[in-house]
Each structure stands twice: as C-alpha cells, then as structure tokens.
Design a protein around this motif. Structure first.
Motif, mmCIF file in Angstrom:
data_model
loop_
_atom_site.group_PDB
_atom_site.id
_atom_site.type_symbol
_atom_site.label_atom_id
_atom_site.label_comp_id
_atom_site.label_asym_id
_atom_site.label_seq_id
_atom_site.Cartn_x
_atom_site.Cartn_y
_atom_site.Cartn_z
ATOM 1 N N THR A 112 0.827 -1.206 0.000
ATOM 2 C CA THR A 112 0.000 0.000 0.000
ATOM 3 C C THR A 112 0.860 1.254 0.000
ATOM 4 O O THR A 112 0.561 2.227 -0.708
ATOM 5 C CB THR A 112 -0.953 0.007 1.208
ATOM 6 N N ALA B 45 -9.327 6.277 -3.740
ATOM 7 C CA ALA B 45 -10.331 5.280 -4.097
ATOM 8 C C ALA B 45 -10.238 4.898 -5.574
ATOM 9 O O ALA B 45 -10.284 3.711 -5.924
ATOM 10 C CB ALA B 45 -11.728 5.809 -3.780
ATOM 11 N N THR C 273 -7.628 5.298 -7.747
ATOM 12 C CA THR C 273 -6.390 4.604 -8.126
ATOM 13 C C THR C 273 -6.304 3.209 -7.525
ATOM 14 O O THR C 273 -5.817 2.289 -8.180
ATOM 15 C CB THR C 273 -5.143 5.429 -7.733
ATOM 16 N N SER C 274 -6.791 3.034 -6.292
ATOM 17 C CA SER C 274 -6.751 1.681 -5.718
ATOM 18 C C SER C 274 -7.723 0.750 -6.448
ATOM 19 O O SER C 274 -7.413 -0.423 -6.650
ATOM 20 C CB SER C 274 -7.047 1.721 -4.219
ATOM 21 N N SER C 275 -8.873 1.266 -6.853
ATOM 22 C CA SER C 275 -9.812 0.439 -7.619
ATOM 23 C C SER C 275 -9.223 0.038 -8.963
ATOM 24 O O SER C 275 -9.357 -1.116 -9.395
ATOM 25 C CB SER C 275 -11.130 1.202 -7.846
ATOM 26 N N ALA D 116 -12.348 -5.190 -8.490
ATOM 27 C CA ALA D 116 -12.077 -4.275 -7.382
ATOM 28 C C ALA D 116 -12.842 -4.707 -6.144
ATOM 29 O O ALA D 116 -13.924 -5.285 -6.230
ATOM 30 C CB ALA D 116 -12.480 -2.856 -7.772
ATOM 31 N N PRO E 184 -14.629 -3.008 -3.158
ATOM 32 C CA PRO E 184 -15.053 -1.676 -2.689
ATOM 33 C C PRO E 184 -14.667 -1.383 -1.241
ATOM 34 O O PRO E 184 -14.334 -0.247 -0.912
ATOM 35 C CB PRO E 184 -16.568 -1.697 -2.852
ATOM 36 N N SER F 209 -11.020 -0.360 -1.249
ATOM 37 C CA SER F 209 -10.897 0.989 -1.827
ATOM 38 C C SER F 209 -11.389 2.047 -0.857
ATOM 39 O O SER F 209 -10.792 3.121 -0.751
ATOM 40 C CB SER F 209 -11.698 1.085 -3.127
ATOM 41 N N ALA G 101 -9.190 5.023 0.665
ATOM 42 C CA ALA G 101 -9.680 6.402 0.529
ATOM 43 C C ALA G 101 -9.710 7.103 1.886
ATOM 44 O O ALA G 101 -9.319 8.276 1.996
ATOM 45 C CB ALA G 101 -11.064 6.410 -0.094
#
Length: 166
Positions: free
Chosen positions: A60, A104, A106-108, A118, A120, A123, A127
């Motif tokens: 991360t 949110a 970019t992580s998705s 993804a 949620p 994410s 976020a």
C-alpha cells in the motif's frame, strides 16, 4: 493562503504521503483485523496476521507513493483554486476529499488490473487513509495564523521608548 506555487504542492504531497505511510495505513491495517476478530469472536493466527499486515502496509505504501506522484497536478490546481480562501477548514476538507477520491479511484484501478476485480471495502479503506493523511498534513501545514500587527506595534512602541529614553 496568498500564493500557491510548486513548492507548496510538493510540500503538501510529501507530508501527506509521510502521514499515510507512517500512520494512517498502519493504524488502519491493525484496526480492521482487530474489529473483525472482535465482531466474529475468532482470533486470527498471530504470525500470519503480522506477515500479511506487513505485506499489506509495504504494498500500500508503494502504491501510495505512485499515487502521490500522480496527484501532483490535481493538488496543484486545487491549491491554486483555493489561494484566496482563508478558511483552514475549507483547505483541509478540500484536500482531504481530493486525496480520498484519488485514493479510491487509483486503488480500484490497481485492483482491477492486478486482481481482475475491485474490492469496494478495500478501496474505501484506502480512501479513508489517504483523506485522513491529507487532512492532517493540510491542517498542520496551514497552522493557526498569528496576528503580526500586534507584535509589530509592540516592537515599534519599544523602539520608540528606547529612542525617546523612557
């Protein structure tokens, strides 16, 4: 904030990244399994929990560094847009919202690319960590304003007293 230049953008992004890498991601990584363990009534295997937590934090944080670099134009434009806004709360909320949305999205996208879908909840967690880090960094960067006119007036009065001989 009277002016906003590239140094302000880089400084805010750097501080936000450090808060995220060192505080919000590790705290969130420790809190989520603890909450799951308490609500489910089962304790996770300590060694595997530590291993996966460390792995999650490292991955991360690496992705957060990439996200910090990609956020530069958005952060700069937001900072320029808020130049004349004096409210510390508005700056903090705006930068936190921007970081949360970018985190949110970019992580998705990263999860969709690597894991073919993804998650949620993950994410949302990222976020929240990104938004909290940006809020802390922005709040601390702006800081409370000191009224320098009082200091200058006192200094002038002291200088006048010295010159006059009082």
């Amino acid at each position: 904030m009277d002016t906003w230049d590239i140094r302000d953008t880089v400084g805010l992004i750097g501080r936000s990244f450090l808060w995220m890498a060192a505080v919000t991601v590790p705290v969130g990584t420790a809190a989520v399994p603890a909450i799951v363990a308490v609500t489910s009534g089962t304790a996770p295997d300590a060694l595997s929990w530590v291993w996966w937590s460390l792995l999650f934090v490292v991955v991360t944080d690496a992705l957060a560094l990439l996200g910090a670099v990609l956020s530069a134009p958005f952060t700069h434009l937001l900072g320029r847009a808020l130049q004349r806004v004096r409210s510390r709360a508005v700056h903090t909320a705006a930068h936190a919202a921007l970081a949360g949305v970018l985190g949110a999205v970019t992580s998705s996208l990263a999860m969709a690319w690597w894991m073919s879908g993804a998650d949620p909840s993950l994410s949302l967690g990222i976020a929240i960590a990104a938004g909290a880090a940006a809020a802390i960094a922005t709040w601390r960067r702006i800081g409370p304003r000191r009224d320098r006119s009082v200091d200058d007036t006192d200094a002038l009065a002291d200088a006048h007293a010295v010159v006059v001989g009082r």
